[in-house]
Write a protein that holds these residues in place. Structure first.
Motif, PDB file in Angstrom:
ATOM      1  N   CYS A  66       0.502  -1.032  -0.133  1.00  0.00           N
ATOM      2  CA  CYS A  66      -0.024   0.194  -0.442  1.00  0.00           C
ATOM      3  C   CYS A  66       0.700   0.725   0.012  1.00  0.00           C
ATOM      4  CB  CYS A  66      -0.229   0.401   1.392  1.00  0.00           C
ATOM      5  SG  CYS A  66      -2.663   1.182   1.990  1.00  0.00           S
ATOM      6  N   GLY A  67       0.349   2.236  -0.316  1.00  0.00           N
ATOM      7  CA  GLY A  67       1.288   3.330  -0.759  1.00  0.00           C
ATOM      8  C   GLY A  67       0.496   4.712  -0.604  1.00  0.00           C
ATOM      9  N   ARG A  68       1.361   5.728   0.217  1.00  0.00           N
ATOM     10  CA  ARG A  68       0.343   6.933   0.282  1.00  0.00           C
ATOM     11  C   ARG A  68       0.831   8.051   0.382  1.00  0.00           C
ATOM     12  NH1 ARG A  68      -2.813   8.354   5.282  1.00  0.00           N
ATOM     13  NH2 ARG A  68      -3.039  10.605   5.867  1.00  0.00           N
ATOM     14  N   THR A  69       0.105   9.081  -0.374  1.00  0.00           N
ATOM     15  CA  THR A  69       0.702  10.434  -1.216  1.00  0.00           C
ATOM     16  C   THR A  69       0.347  11.334  -0.128  1.00  0.00           C
ATOM     17  OG1 THR A  69      -2.118  10.786  -2.031  1.00  0.00           O
ATOM     18  CG2 THR A  69      -0.226   9.011  -3.511  1.00  0.00           C
ATOM     19  N   PRO A  70       0.997  12.298  -0.735  1.00  0.00           N
ATOM     20  CA  PRO A  70       1.105  13.748   0.458  1.00  0.00           C
ATOM     21  C   PRO A  70      -0.510  14.077   0.824  1.00  0.00           C
ATOM     22  CG  PRO A  70       2.381  13.954  -0.421  1.00  0.00           C
ATOM     23  CD  PRO A  70       1.569  12.867  -1.381  1.00  0.00           C
ATOM     24  N   ARG A  71      -1.439  13.616  -0.259  1.00  0.00           N
ATOM     25  CA  ARG A  71      -2.833  14.369   0.010  1.00  0.00           C
ATOM     26  C   ARG A  71      -4.017  13.654   0.895  1.00  0.00           C
ATOM     27  NH1 ARG A  71      -4.972  16.508  -5.699  1.00  0.00           N
ATOM     28  NH2 ARG A  71      -2.588  18.103  -5.707  1.00  0.00           N
ATOM     29  N   GLY A  72      -3.713  12.223   1.188  1.00  0.00           N
ATOM     30  CA  GLY A  72      -3.989  11.217   2.103  1.00  0.00           C
ATOM     31  C   GLY A  72      -4.642  10.680   1.107  1.00  0.00           C
ATOM     32  N   GLU A  73      -4.181  10.311   0.014  1.00  0.00           N
ATOM     33  CA  GLU A  73      -4.983   8.647  -0.689  1.00  0.00           C
ATOM     34  C   GLU A  73      -4.394   7.972  -0.628  1.00  0.00           C
ATOM     35  OE1 GLU A  73      -7.119  12.017  -3.989  1.00  0.00           O
ATOM     36  OE2 GLU A  73      -5.257  11.351  -4.365  1.00  0.00           O
ATOM     37  N   CYS A  74      -4.437   6.662  -1.093  1.00  0.00           N
ATOM     38  CA  CYS A  74      -4.012   5.601  -0.997  1.00  0.00           C
ATOM     39  C   CYS A  74      -3.791   4.695  -2.294  1.00  0.00           C
ATOM     40  CB  CYS A  74      -4.556   4.350   0.788  1.00  0.00           C
ATOM     41  SG  CYS A  74      -3.146   4.642   1.799  1.00  0.00           S
ATOM     42  N   GLN A  75      -3.435   4.232  -2.979  1.00  0.00           N
ATOM     43  CA  GLN A  75      -3.398   3.209  -3.770  1.00  0.00           C
ATOM     44  C   GLN A  75      -2.621   2.135  -3.423  1.00  0.00           C
ATOM     45  OE1 GLN A  75      -1.191   5.169  -7.026  1.00  0.00           O
ATOM     46  NE2 GLN A  75      -0.973   3.357  -8.571  1.00  0.00           N
ATOM     47  N   ARG A  76      -2.440   0.720  -4.504  1.00  0.00           N
ATOM     48  CA  ARG A  76      -2.398  -0.407  -3.943  1.00  0.00           C
ATOM     49  C   ARG A  76      -1.289  -0.363  -5.024  1.00  0.00           C
ATOM     50  NH1 ARG A  76      -3.840  -4.422  -0.086  1.00  0.00           N
ATOM     51  NH2 ARG A  76      -6.032  -3.745   0.660  1.00  0.00           N
ATOM     52  N   PHE A  77      -0.001  -1.216  -4.932  1.00  0.00           N
ATOM     53  CA  PHE A  77       1.180  -2.044  -6.284  1.00  0.00           C
ATOM     54  C   PHE A  77       1.197  -3.569  -5.752  1.00  0.00           C
ATOM     55  CE2 PHE A  77       1.437   3.110  -4.956  1.00  0.00           C
ATOM     56  CZ  PHE A  77       1.737   3.481  -6.459  1.00  0.00           C
ATOM     57  N   GLU A  78       1.095  -3.627  -6.978  1.00  0.00           N
ATOM     58  CA  GLU A  78       1.685  -5.290  -7.199  1.00  0.00           C
ATOM     59  C   GLU A  78       2.581  -6.007  -6.169  1.00  0.00           C
ATOM     60  OE1 GLU A  78       2.791  -6.350 -11.021  1.00  0.00           O
ATOM     61  OE2 GLU A  78       0.552  -5.280 -11.791  1.00  0.00           O
ATOM     62  N   ASN A  79       4.143  -5.065  -6.240  1.00  0.00           N
ATOM     63  CA  ASN A  79       5.248  -5.762  -4.997  1.00  0.00           C
ATOM     64  C   ASN A  79       5.971  -4.126  -4.552  1.00  0.00           C
ATOM     65  OD1 ASN A  79       6.903  -4.841  -7.087  1.00  0.00           O
ATOM     66  ND2 ASN A  79       6.245  -6.593  -8.194  1.00  0.00           N
ATOM     67  N   ILE A  80       7.026  -4.250  -3.946  1.00  0.00           N
ATOM     68  CA  ILE A  80       7.006  -3.294  -3.488  1.00  0.00           C
ATOM     69  C   ILE A  80       8.501  -2.660  -4.518  1.00  0.00           C
ATOM     70  CG2 ILE A  80       9.452  -4.577  -2.447  1.00  0.00           C
ATOM     71  CD1 ILE A  80       8.444  -1.419  -0.666  1.00  0.00           C
ATOM     72  N   CYS A  81       8.572  -2.880  -5.502  1.00  0.00           N
ATOM     73  CA  CYS A  81       9.276  -2.236  -6.099  1.00  0.00           C
ATOM     74  C   CYS A  81       9.119  -1.709  -7.362  1.00  0.00           C
ATOM     75  CB  CYS A  81      10.575  -3.665  -7.458  1.00  0.00           C
ATOM     76  SG  CYS A  81      10.966  -4.744  -6.482  1.00  0.00           S
ATOM     77  N   HIS A  82       7.561  -2.029  -7.620  1.00  0.00           N
ATOM     78  CA  HIS A  82       6.865  -1.018  -8.701  1.00  0.00           C
ATOM     79  C   HIS A  82       6.176   0.433  -7.801  1.00  0.00           C
ATOM     80  CE1 HIS A  82       4.362  -3.904 -11.794  1.00  0.00           C
ATOM     81  NE2 HIS A  82       6.009  -4.545 -11.310  1.00  0.00           N
ATOM     82  N   LEU A  83       6.359   0.245  -6.367  1.00  0.00           N
ATOM     83  CA  LEU A  83       6.089   1.537  -5.615  1.00  0.00           C
ATOM     84  C   LEU A  83       7.563   2.674  -5.391  1.00  0.00           C
ATOM     85  CD1 LEU A  83       4.550   1.487  -1.860  1.00  0.00           C
ATOM     86  CD2 LEU A  83       6.337   2.457  -2.606  1.00  0.00           C
ATOM     87  N   MET A  84       8.717   1.867  -5.840  1.00  0.00           N
ATOM     88  CA  MET A  84       9.646   2.127  -5.506  1.00  0.00           C
ATOM     89  C   MET A  84       9.175   3.287  -6.974  1.00  0.00           C
ATOM     90  SD  MET A  84      11.988  -0.666  -3.748  1.00  0.00           S
ATOM     91  CE  MET A  84      12.978   0.636  -3.380  1.00  0.00           C
ATOM     92  N   LEU A  85       9.332   1.962  -7.292  1.00  0.00           N
ATOM     93  CA  LEU A  85       9.541   2.750  -9.146  1.00  0.00           C
ATOM     94  C   LEU A  85       8.747   3.797  -9.240  1.00  0.00           C
ATOM     95  CD1 LEU A  85      11.001   2.983 -11.875  1.00  0.00           C
ATOM     96  CD2 LEU A  85       8.873   1.349 -12.372  1.00  0.00           C
ATOM     97  N   ALA A  86       7.824   4.021  -8.814  1.00  0.00           N
ATOM     98  CA  ALA A  86       6.680   5.166  -8.908  1.00  0.00           C
ATOM     99  C   ALA A  86       7.344   6.238  -8.234  1.00  0.00           C
ATOM    100  CB  ALA A  86       5.169   4.631  -8.627  1.00  0.00           C
ATOM    101  N   ASN A  87       7.322   6.807  -7.140  1.00  0.00           N
ATOM    102  CA  ASN A  87       8.123   7.033  -6.249  1.00  0.00           C
ATOM    103  C   ASN A  87       9.420   7.497  -7.146  1.00  0.00           C
ATOM    104  OD1 ASN A  87       9.467   9.340  -4.468  1.00  0.00           O
ATOM    105  ND2 ASN A  87       9.787   7.371  -2.903  1.00  0.00           N
ATOM    106  N   VAL A  88      10.131   6.974  -7.913  1.00  0.00           N
ATOM    107  CA  VAL A  88      11.468   7.403  -8.349  1.00  0.00           C
ATOM    108  C   VAL A  88      10.618   8.305  -9.897  1.00  0.00           C
ATOM    109  CG1 VAL A  88      13.255   7.300  -9.651  1.00  0.00           C
ATOM    110  CG2 VAL A  88      12.520   5.886  -8.210  1.00  0.00           C
ATOM    111  N   LEU A  89       9.469   8.060 -10.800  1.00  0.00           N
ATOM    112  CA  LEU A  89       9.196   8.989 -11.634  1.00  0.00           C
ATOM    113  C   LEU A  89       8.029   9.587 -10.688  1.00  0.00           C
ATOM    114  CD1 LEU A  89       8.576   5.730 -13.660  1.00  0.00           C
ATOM    115  CD2 LEU A  89      10.135   7.597 -14.200  1.00  0.00           C
ATOM    116  N   ARG A  90       7.882   9.534  -9.283  1.00  0.00           N
ATOM    117  CA  ARG A  90       7.018  10.669  -9.044  1.00  0.00           C
ATOM    118  C   ARG A  90       5.306  10.702  -9.393  1.00  0.00           C
ATOM    119  NH1 ARG A  90       9.922  16.655  -8.936  1.00  0.00           N
ATOM    120  NH2 ARG A  90      12.298  15.620  -8.062  1.00  0.00           N
ATOM    121  N   LEU A  91       4.992   9.465  -9.933  1.00  0.00           N
ATOM    122  CA  LEU A  91       3.936   9.040 -10.278  1.00  0.00           C
ATOM    123  C   LEU A  91       3.272   8.230  -9.204  1.00  0.00           C
ATOM    124  CD1 LEU A  91       4.704   8.354 -13.486  1.00  0.00           C
ATOM    125  CD2 LEU A  91       3.660  10.225 -13.238  1.00  0.00           C
TER     126      LEU A  91
END
Length: 221
Positions: A66-91
């Motif tokens: 589970c990933g959390r944005t600064p606006r208080g919204e949450c999104q599910r990711f397939e695994n921790i690598c996809h979440l880290m990639l989204a953090n690097v790409l700012r998406l």
């Protein structure tokens, strides 16, 4: 005491003195141990495989996170690598790993299923502290049509926990509330123009025209 016994005692004493003078106590010092220095092996240079960008824990069977944005919204990711990639790409921008319970309201994976993070509500509304007008926040409804002004995030939580429908308000840009003030009824949100970087149009290169060649013809005599 007979002379035989006296001679026997003196003989034993002489032998003891002789043995004690010739024998030396064994030294407790250990001989120096010489250890051969290990030969330095050449260190291999790091390659792309030895220094991966993401941890080697992601596979087809990796658990969802589970990933959390600064606006208080949450999104599910397939695994921790996809979440880290989204953090690097700012998406999305500023997304970080959080507890799985906060994705309780999220039904699927991906940004299309992003929802407000689950936050256990108290049994009764919380008494919020007074805040200056500079700390007022603008919130929008879940469908993005109505906006209103609230005093602070504490009042926003009371609205999402103890009003119907629940979790209906999200924090948004202050400009979308326009001239609304604290206590006004919700109104339609103002559209905020999206800043777009000016596009640079490249002009097509003009092909140089072939130079005209002058030919001279000799006159016939």
């Amino acid at each position: 005491m007979s002379s035989y016994q006296l001679t026997f005692i003196l003989g034993i004493a002489f032998l003891c003195a002789l043995v004690g003078g010739t024998t030396q106590p064994a030294s407790t010092r250990r001989p120096p141990v010489t250890t051969a220095r290990p030969t330095a092996r050449p260190t291999a240079r790091p390659t792309a495989r030895s220094c991966p960008l993401f941890p080697e824990v992601c596979s087809r069977g990796s658990p969802k996170v589970c990933g959390r944005t600064p606006r208080g919204e949450c999104q599910r990711f397939e695994n921790i690598c996809h979440l880290m990639l989204a953090n690097v790409l700012r998406l999305p921008e500023g997304v970080r790993h959080t507890r799985d319970i906060e994705c309780r309201n999220v039904r699927g994976d991906g940004p299309a299923h992003r929802r407000p993070c689950f936050n256990p509500c108290p049994a009764r509304p919380v008494v919020c502290k007074r805040s200056p007008p500079s700390q007022n926040i603008c919130v929008r409804s879940r469908n993005g049509r109505q906006c209103k002004v609230l005093a602070n995030t504490c009042q926003l939580r009371n609205q999402n926990c103890h009003s119907q429908p629940r979790n209906n308000w999200l924090r948004t840009d202050r400009r979308r509330c326009g001239q609304l003030q604290l206590g006004d009824k919700p109104q339609e949100c103002i559209r905020v123009p999206v800043r777009t970087s000016p596009r640079t149009t490249r002009r097509p290169r003009s092909t140089p025209s072939p130079r005209s060649t002058t030919t001279t013809t000799a006159r016939s005599v």
